[in-house]
Scaffold this motif. Structure first.
Motif, PDB file in Angstrom:
ATOM      1  N   ALA A 133     -29.045   3.769  -7.572  1.00 56.94           N
ATOM      2  CA  ALA A 133     -29.255   2.755  -8.595  1.00 56.94           C
ATOM      3  C   ALA A 133     -29.678   3.417  -9.897  1.00 56.94           C
ATOM      4  N   VAL A 134     -28.971   3.124 -10.969  1.00 52.24           N
ATOM      5  CA  VAL A 134     -29.318   3.608 -12.303  1.00 52.24           C
ATOM      6  C   VAL A 134     -29.945   2.430 -13.039  1.00 52.24           C
ATOM      7  N   ALA A 135     -31.240   2.471 -13.210  1.00 51.75           N
ATOM      8  CA  ALA A 135     -31.983   1.334 -13.756  1.00 51.75           C
ATOM      9  C   ALA A 135     -31.395   0.857 -15.074  1.00 51.75           C
ATOM     10  N   GLY A 136     -31.160  -0.446 -15.153  1.00 49.59           N
ATOM     11  CA  GLY A 136     -30.650  -1.049 -16.374  1.00 49.59           C
ATOM     12  C   GLY A 136     -29.166  -0.859 -16.615  1.00 49.59           C
ATOM     13  N   ALA A 137     -28.477  -0.179 -15.702  1.00 47.10           N
ATOM     14  CA  ALA A 137     -27.055   0.106 -15.918  1.00 47.10           C
ATOM     15  C   ALA A 137     -26.180  -0.362 -14.753  1.00 47.10           C
ATOM     16  N   GLY A 138     -26.376   0.215 -13.578  1.00 45.87           N
ATOM     17  CA  GLY A 138     -25.519  -0.149 -12.458  1.00 45.87           C
ATOM     18  C   GLY A 138     -25.870   0.613 -11.204  1.00 45.87           C
ATOM     19  N   VAL A 139     -25.011   0.509 -10.210  1.00 42.02           N
ATOM     20  CA  VAL A 139     -25.237   1.146  -8.919  1.00 42.02           C
ATOM     21  C   VAL A 139     -23.988   1.922  -8.525  1.00 42.02           C
ATOM     22  N   ARG A 140     -24.203   3.186  -8.146  1.00 38.34           N
ATOM     23  CA  ARG A 140     -23.117   4.038  -7.671  1.00 38.34           C
ATOM     24  C   ARG A 140     -23.143   4.082  -6.153  1.00 38.34           C
ATOM     25  N   VAL A 141     -21.983   3.843  -5.552  1.00 33.02           N
ATOM     26  CA  VAL A 141     -21.879   3.795  -4.093  1.00 33.02           C
ATOM     27  C   VAL A 141     -20.878   4.850  -3.636  1.00 33.02           C
ATOM     28  N   THR A 142     -21.365   5.874  -2.947  1.00 36.29           N
ATOM     29  CA  THR A 142     -20.477   6.898  -2.414  1.00 36.29           C
ATOM     30  C   THR A 142     -19.635   6.328  -1.290  1.00 36.29           C
ATOM     31  N   LEU A 143     -18.385   6.748  -1.224  1.00 34.64           N
ATOM     32  CA  LEU A 143     -17.498   6.302  -0.153  1.00 34.64           C
ATOM     33  C   LEU A 143     -17.695   7.189   1.070  1.00 34.64           C
ATOM     34  N   GLY A 144     -18.033   6.560   2.188  1.00 31.67           N
ATOM     35  CA  GLY A 144     -18.254   7.296   3.425  1.00 31.67           C
ATOM     36  C   GLY A 144     -17.182   7.001   4.451  1.00 31.67           C
ATOM     37  N   LEU A 145     -17.539   7.149   5.705  1.00 26.89           N
ATOM     38  CA  LEU A 145     -16.632   6.791   6.788  1.00 26.89           C
ATOM     39  C   LEU A 145     -16.522   5.268   6.862  1.00 26.89           C
ATOM     40  N   PRO A 146     -15.468   4.724   7.478  1.00 28.97           N
ATOM     41  CA  PRO A 146     -15.286   3.267   7.511  1.00 28.97           C
ATOM     42  C   PRO A 146     -16.513   2.494   7.988  1.00 28.97           C
ATOM     43  N   ALA A 147     -17.213   2.987   9.008  1.00 30.31           N
ATOM     44  CA  ALA A 147     -18.391   2.271   9.503  1.00 30.31           C
ATOM     45  C   ALA A 147     -19.499   2.240   8.459  1.00 30.31           C
ATOM     46  N   ASP A 148     -19.673   3.344   7.724  1.00 33.16           N
ATOM     47  CA  ASP A 148     -20.675   3.377   6.651  1.00 33.16           C
ATOM     48  C   ASP A 148     -20.310   2.378   5.555  1.00 33.16           C
ATOM     49  N   ASN A 149     -19.044   2.392   5.195  1.00 28.06           N
ATOM     50  CA  ASN A 149     -18.581   1.500   4.136  1.00 28.06           C
ATOM     51  C   ASN A 149     -18.684   0.025   4.550  1.00 28.06           C
ATOM     52  N   ASP A 150     -18.427  -0.243   5.826  1.00 24.60           N
ATOM     53  CA  ASP A 150     -18.561  -1.615   6.313  1.00 24.60           C
ATOM     54  C   ASP A 150     -20.015  -2.073   6.250  1.00 24.60           C
ATOM     55  N   ALA A 151     -20.950  -1.157   6.511  1.00 30.32           N
ATOM     56  CA  ALA A 151     -22.368  -1.499   6.415  1.00 30.32           C
ATOM     57  C   ALA A 151     -22.729  -1.852   4.977  1.00 30.32           C
ATOM     58  N   PHE A 152     -22.159  -1.118   4.024  1.00 32.15           N
ATOM     59  CA  PHE A 152     -22.398  -1.442   2.616  1.00 32.15           C
ATOM     60  C   PHE A 152     -21.813  -2.802   2.263  1.00 32.15           C
ATOM     61  N   LEU A 153     -20.573  -3.079   2.695  1.00 34.69           N
ATOM     62  CA  LEU A 153     -19.949  -4.358   2.391  1.00 34.69           C
ATOM     63  C   LEU A 153     -20.764  -5.515   2.976  1.00 34.69           C
ATOM     64  N   ALA A 154     -21.306  -5.313   4.160  1.00 39.59           N
ATOM     65  CA  ALA A 154     -22.124  -6.373   4.776  1.00 39.59           C
ATOM     66  C   ALA A 154     -23.383  -6.617   3.954  1.00 39.59           C
ATOM     67  N   ALA A 155     -23.982  -5.547   3.435  1.00 38.42           N
ATOM     68  CA  ALA A 155     -25.173  -5.706   2.591  1.00 38.42           C
ATOM     69  C   ALA A 155     -24.818  -6.401   1.290  1.00 38.42           C
ATOM     70  N   ALA A 156     -23.697  -5.998   0.688  1.00 30.53           N
ATOM     71  CA  ALA A 156     -23.276  -6.591  -0.595  1.00 30.53           C
ATOM     72  C   ALA A 156     -22.929  -8.063  -0.452  1.00 30.53           C
ATOM     73  N   ALA A 157     -22.480  -8.457   0.743  1.00 25.78           N
ATOM     74  CA  ALA A 157     -22.063  -9.840   0.950  1.00 25.78           C
ATOM     75  C   ALA A 157     -23.206 -10.830   0.776  1.00 25.78           C
ATOM     76  N   SER A 158     -24.445 -10.376   0.969  1.00 24.02           N
ATOM     77  CA  SER A 158     -25.593 -11.289   0.852  1.00 24.02           C
ATOM     78  C   SER A 158     -26.322 -11.122  -0.492  1.00 24.02           C
ATOM     79  N   PHE A 159     -25.643 -10.485  -1.444  1.00 24.81           N
ATOM     80  CA  PHE A 159     -26.205 -10.342  -2.785  1.00 24.81           C
ATOM     81  C   PHE A 159     -25.197 -10.925  -3.761  1.00 24.81           C
ATOM     82  N   PRO A 160     -25.572 -11.915  -4.555  1.00 26.31           N
ATOM     83  CA  PRO A 160     -24.589 -12.548  -5.461  1.00 26.31           C
ATOM     84  C   PRO A 160     -24.041 -11.563  -6.491  1.00 26.31           C
ATOM     85  N   PRO A 161     -22.720 -11.511  -6.679  1.00 31.41           N
ATOM     86  CA  PRO A 161     -22.118 -10.565  -7.626  1.00 31.41           C
ATOM     87  C   PRO A 161     -22.479 -10.842  -9.073  1.00 31.41           C
ATOM     88  N   ALA A 162     -22.882 -12.047  -9.414  1.00 29.90           N
ATOM     89  CA  ALA A 162     -23.215 -12.362 -10.812  1.00 29.90           C
ATOM     90  C   ALA A 162     -24.272 -13.456 -10.846  1.00 29.90           C
TER      91      ALA A 162
END
Length: 359
Positions: A330-359
């Motif tokens: 997380a870069v405060a006041g700017a955005g969040v960088r998400v490294t691409l991992g293995l599919p299971a890692d990426n799926d865990a990120f998508l599941a977390a993002a799903a419960s956070f409103p995009p806007a």
């Protein structure tokens, strides 16, 4: 108790610096952890790399080849570069420090986009030089604005392509126009740490821009696609006169023997490196589509990470992911960088993002 008066006097430029702080590993309530903060490859050592390291273990009581002749020759042959136009370093960040040390002194300006690689301002201030940050335009380098910020004090310009942390890249025509606007006495450094992940044909191989441009240097690293982040090895390519001066700022023996041998083996494992980077770029496309389908806005990435321009909500999103065991940057006041991992890692990120409103 030690008082301030008893301590040695450090330079003001050093006292005022904030040390680099990597993200702390996150842990979910179930004890799971997904490392998506550091832009590392998720794959283990290349087989040839593991063998090369094993073969070198018996000689680690000896200093490494300070000139890195074998690795320099391998880079030269693989990329068609003159050996005297290659300088090794302790990762590309080590070469970055060499460049700033060699070029910029007190009062000189070092120009770069922002946000970009966070070592640029840190190392500039450490050298006593003046950092000049030019805001990105829609998450991309604004090369026209950067050219407008050039002064007679500008000694060094960094162009991170693809850019860290946004993943965006500028094309050949824009780069060539910009290089034509930079005066000969000013060095331009094209930082290509993520070059192996580029799939957009409009984004050039920086090495192809070197001929006829003695004021251009290209940085490459073995930390990302080649998987040698723990060994710290990188290099710069450029005009032999420039590289010869750069070598004078090299910290002796900082490119270790294990790192040099591993880098040679990594370069000779091109097919497997390409296969691995293809898997990551496929995940890049999958996650981008999934996030956009849920209403997220993100710039097109040519790196092994994605950028979510969340502004003031960045820190909250980083904490939200950490609670699910997903480490992101997380870069405060700017955005969040998400490294691409293995599919299971990426799926865990998508599941977390799903419960956070995009806007």
């Amino acid at each position: 108790m030690t008082t301030q008066e008893q301590l040695p006097r450090f330079r003001a430029a050093v006292r005022e610096l904030v040390s680099y702080r990597p993200e702390k590993p996150a842990l979910s309530p179930e004890g799971r952890s997904y490392a998506l903060a550091a832009n590392e490859t998720p794959f283990g050592p290349l087989p040839e790399v593991a063998r090369a390291i094993q073969e070198q273990i018996g000689g680690i009581n000896r200093y490494p080849d300070n000139g890195g002749q074998a690795l320099t020759a391998e880079i030269s042959e693989r990329f068609g570069l003159a050996p005297d136009g290659i300088a090794l370093g302790c990762g590309s960040v080590g070469v970055t420090q060499q460049l700033i040390t060699a070029v910029a002194g007190p009062g000189d300006e070092v120009l770069y986009a922002w946000p970009s690689f966070e070592a640029y301002p840190l190392l500039t201030k450490l050298a006593g030089a003046v950092p000049v940050a030019v805001p990105l335009r829609e998450d991309v380098h604004d090369l026209a604005a950067m050219a407008a910020h050039l002064t007679d004090r500008t000694r060094l310009v960094f162009v991170c392509n693809p850019n860290n942390p946004t993943g965006t890249a500028v094309g050949r025509a824009e780069l060539e126009e910009f290089l034509g606007r930079v005066p000969p006495g000013c060095l331009v450094v094209l930082d290509e740490a993520y070059h192996e992940y580029v799939r957009d044909k409009e984004v050039p191989d920086g090495l192809s821009l070197l001929p006829g441009r003695p004021h251009l240097v290209v940085l490459r690293t073995f930390s990302k696609a080649y998987g040698l982040a723990g060994l710290r090895i990188g290099y710069a390519a450029g005009h032999p006169d420039v590289i010869g001066t750069l070598r004078k700022a090299y910290l002796p023996y900082s490119a270790g023997s294990l790192a040099q041998a591993a880098a040679i083996a990594a370069l000779r494992s091109g097919e497997e490196v390409a296969r691995r980077t293809d898997l990551i770029t496929a995940e890049r496309a999958r996650l981008t589509a999934a996030l956009e389908g849920r209403g997220w806005r993100l710039p097109a990435s040519e790196a092994n990470f994605l950028w979510l321009p969340l502004g003031e909500r960045a820190t909250a999103f980083g904490a939200h992911c950490a609670a699910a065991g997903v480490s992101v940057r997380a870069v405060a006041g700017a955005g969040v960088r998400v490294t691409l991992g293995l599919p299971a890692d990426n799926d865990a990120f998508l599941a977390a993002a799903a419960s956070f409103p995009p806007a």
